[in-house]
Design an enzyme around this catalytic site. Sequence first.
Site, PDB file in Angstrom:
ATOM      1  N   HIS A 138       1.750   8.213  14.408  1.00 14.95           N
ATOM      2  CA  HIS A 138       0.771   7.291  13.831  1.00 14.95           C
ATOM      3  C   HIS A 138       0.381   6.227  14.868  1.00 14.95           C
ATOM      4  CE1 HIS A 138      -1.248   5.017  10.659  1.00 14.95           C
ATOM      5  NE2 HIS A 138      -0.652   3.928  11.124  1.00 14.95           N
ATOM      6  N   LYS A 142       0.871  -1.194   0.000  1.00 17.10           N
ATOM      7  CA  LYS A 142       0.000   0.000   0.000  1.00 17.10           C
ATOM      8  C   LYS A 142       0.897   1.229   0.000  1.00 17.10           C
ATOM      9  CE  LYS A 142      -4.219  -1.091   2.553  1.00 17.10           C
ATOM     10  NZ  LYS A 142      -4.961  -0.667   3.752  1.00 17.10           N
ATOM     11  N   GLU A 190      -7.475  -5.811  -0.482  1.00 17.36           N
ATOM     12  CA  GLU A 190      -8.384  -5.374   0.579  1.00 17.36           C
ATOM     13  C   GLU A 190      -9.857  -5.422   0.173  1.00 17.36           C
ATOM     14  OE1 GLU A 190      -6.867  -2.190   3.082  1.00 17.36           O
ATOM     15  OE2 GLU A 190      -8.920  -1.642   3.603  1.00 17.36           O
TER      16      GLU A 190
HETATM   17  N1  LIG Z   1       1.560   1.498   3.712  1.00 13.17           N
HETATM   18  C1  LIG Z   1       1.072   0.916   4.782  1.00 13.17           C
HETATM   19  O1  LIG Z   1       0.557  -0.202   4.727  1.00 13.17           O
HETATM   20  C2  LIG Z   1       1.163   1.629   6.105  1.00 13.17           C
HETATM   21  C3  LIG Z   1       0.880   0.946   7.295  1.00 13.17           C
HETATM   22  C4  LIG Z   1       1.035   1.626   8.500  1.00 13.17           C
HETATM   23  C5  LIG Z   1       1.436   2.956   8.504  1.00 13.17           C
HETATM   24  N2  LIG Z   1       1.669   3.597   7.325  1.00 13.17           N
HETATM   25  C6  LIG Z   1       2.107   4.993   7.299  1.00 13.17           C
HETATM   26  O2  LIG Z   1       3.373   5.076   7.924  1.00 13.17           O
HETATM   27  C7  LIG Z   1       3.544   6.410   8.418  1.00 13.17           C
HETATM   28  C8  LIG Z   1       4.114   6.343   9.815  1.00 13.17           C
HETATM   29  O3  LIG Z   1       5.371   5.721   9.746  1.00 13.17           O
HETATM   30  P1  LIG Z   1       6.500   5.988  10.831  1.00 13.17           P
HETATM   31  O4  LIG Z   1       5.928   5.896  12.178  1.00 13.17           O
HETATM   32  O5  LIG Z   1       7.643   5.150  10.457  1.00 13.17           O
HETATM   33  O6  LIG Z   1       6.794   7.548  10.633  1.00 13.17           O
HETATM   34  P2  LIG Z   1       8.002   8.371   9.972  1.00 13.17           P
HETATM   35  O7  LIG Z   1       8.403   7.793   8.685  1.00 13.17           O
HETATM   36  O8  LIG Z   1       7.581   9.792  10.002  1.00 13.17           O
HETATM   37  O9  LIG Z   1       9.201   8.149  11.016  1.00 13.17           O
HETATM   38  C9  LIG Z   1       9.087   8.677  12.315  1.00 13.17           C
HETATM   39  C10 LIG Z   1      10.294   9.579  12.653  1.00 13.17           C
HETATM   40  O10 LIG Z   1      11.447   8.768  12.862  1.00 13.17           O
HETATM   41  C11 LIG Z   1      12.541   9.257  12.071  1.00 13.17           C
HETATM   42  N3  LIG Z   1      13.388   8.107  11.791  1.00 13.17           N
HETATM   43  C12 LIG Z   1      13.174   7.116  10.905  1.00 13.17           C
HETATM   44  N4  LIG Z   1      14.091   6.144  11.063  1.00 13.17           N
HETATM   45  C13 LIG Z   1      14.915   6.537  12.041  1.00 13.17           C
HETATM   46  C14 LIG Z   1      16.038   5.932  12.681  1.00 13.17           C
HETATM   47  N5  LIG Z   1      16.452   4.701  12.383  1.00 13.17           N
HETATM   48  N6  LIG Z   1      16.660   6.638  13.676  1.00 13.17           N
HETATM   49  C15 LIG Z   1      16.196   7.868  14.052  1.00 13.17           C
HETATM   50  N7  LIG Z   1      15.134   8.463  13.510  1.00 13.17           N
HETATM   51  C16 LIG Z   1      14.488   7.795  12.513  1.00 13.17           C
HETATM   52  C17 LIG Z   1      11.881   9.899  10.889  1.00 13.17           C
HETATM   53  O11 LIG Z   1      12.727  10.832  10.271  1.00 13.17           O
HETATM   54  C18 LIG Z   1      10.671  10.561  11.544  1.00 13.17           C
HETATM   55  O12 LIG Z   1      11.049  11.769  12.146  1.00 13.17           O
HETATM   56  C19 LIG Z   1       2.189   7.082   8.359  1.00 13.17           C
HETATM   57  O13 LIG Z   1       2.169   7.976   7.281  1.00 13.17           O
HETATM   58  C20 LIG Z   1       1.233   5.923   8.102  1.00 13.17           C
HETATM   59  O14 LIG Z   1       0.095   6.329   7.394  1.00 13.17           O
HETATM   60  C21 LIG Z   1       1.557   2.953   6.142  1.00 13.17           C
END
Ligand SMILES: NC(=O)c1ccc[n+]([C@@H]2O[C@H](COP(=O)([O-])OP(=O)(O)OC[C@H]3O[C@@H](n4cnc5c(N)ncnc54)[C@H](O)[C@@H]3O)[C@@H](O)[C@H]2O)c1
Length: 355
Positions: free
Chosen positions: A264, A137, A234
């Site tokens: 999230h 997705k 889905e």
């Molecule tokens: N495609 C899908 O099936 C699916 C499923 C669940 C969530 N999502 C999406 O995922 C997003 C949330 O993902 P997330 O929580 O990873 O958020 P994100 O990608 O914003 O990462 C969170 C924070 O961590 C930082 N970061 C990333 N890796 C790091 C590391 N190793 N060390 C230090 N900092 C790091 C990023 O720069 C950011 O500030 C939302 O947009 C949500 O809608 C998609």
Amino acid sequence: MSHIFHLDGCSILLGDLKAHFPAWLRERGYSRLFLVADTNTQELCLPCFLEKTSLQEGFSIEVMPAGERFKNLDSCQHIWLSMLDARLDRRALVVNLGGGVVGDLGGFCAATWKRGVDFVQVPTTLLAMTDAAIGGKLGIDFQGVKNTLGVFQNPAAVFVDPSFLKTLPERELRSGLAEIIKHALIGAPSLLEKIMAECVGVPIGDALSDDGWAGVLHASIAVKVRIVQDDPMEKGVRALLNFGHTIGHALESYFLDTAEPLTHGEAIAIGMICESRMGGAVNLEDIIAVNKCFFTHRHIPASAFSALWDLMRQDKKNAAGAVRMTLPGDEPFSMRMVEVKREMMEEGLAFYNSI
Ligand SMILES: NC(=O)c1ccc[n+]([C@@H]2O[C@H](COP(=O)([O-])OP(=O)(O)OC[C@H]3O[C@@H](n4cnc5c(N)ncnc54)[C@H](O)[C@@H]3O)[C@@H](O)[C@H]2O)c1
């Protein structure tokens, strides 16, 4: 620990990137690599990525500002322009190095570039390793509504290397735990027991070794893989993965432009409590107890309810104008679809405020 899952032609390689990526890449013969990162992963993950993959040349990189606020069309435009500058052809490979935001956005740009080029996900957050990077997705937010523009397109591969978690802040680790807890509630009760035994009362970063994380990720990814395999587009059971997301996405969008956005996972953790209450789930007390171990309480002001309802009415799961949510059923991997009325949502949120 090393393991390979197979999902509709996509390999999900769990373990040290060094052991998997260079050999995988050698077999492919891509014309060029195009990396997408955000400012944090550029600083904290890219050096390790380059070292583990022995990549020195033959790639371009586009770095976007970090955070959900940038999962939008403007960022796509930057990435597509950069692909144009790099003269990226259809035999190129896009590598998304980051959390769910980089994966969703970079994947969407790759899937639409010249009608689609191959891409791989190299998730660097716990949330992306267990959930966002898997299942194909892809998408971006539009006009403040989550994931409104997007496509289904599997990556060529996903490389899940828990060593990237070492630099991830505690709050982001807990955010990822929310999706792992969701997977456990859907189909892996022993995973919940493991998390409660090993992660409560300690900083999550110190709770598990790389191998410990690999074990947790293995159990969690297995739930997601099984569901996506059964229902890639889905049409049915995959909606189960949206448990907590009808309310959760609305909360995430609502708080995004405030001084204190929710991650999230934090939004989904609240969503799972509200939706369990609204759907009369028998294990509500357990879900609350788990939540209290990992997440600080966030009051949801009644003044937000109207805007939250408007956001929920935009949710992708809705059909024929009705707002819908999915809850785990009595058996593992079974589900219930429940129609949500505004009064139910308000009662669910008020209940959450009271716990
Ligand atoms: N495609 C899908 O099936 C699916 C499923 C669940 C969530 N999502 C999406 O995922 C997003 C949330 O993902 P997330 O929580 O990873 O958020 P994100 O990608 O914003 O990462 C969170 C924070 O961590 C930082 N970061 C990333 N890796 C790091 C590391 N190793 N060390 C230090 N900092 C790091 C990023 O720069 C950011 O500030 C939302 O947009 C949500 O809608 C998609």
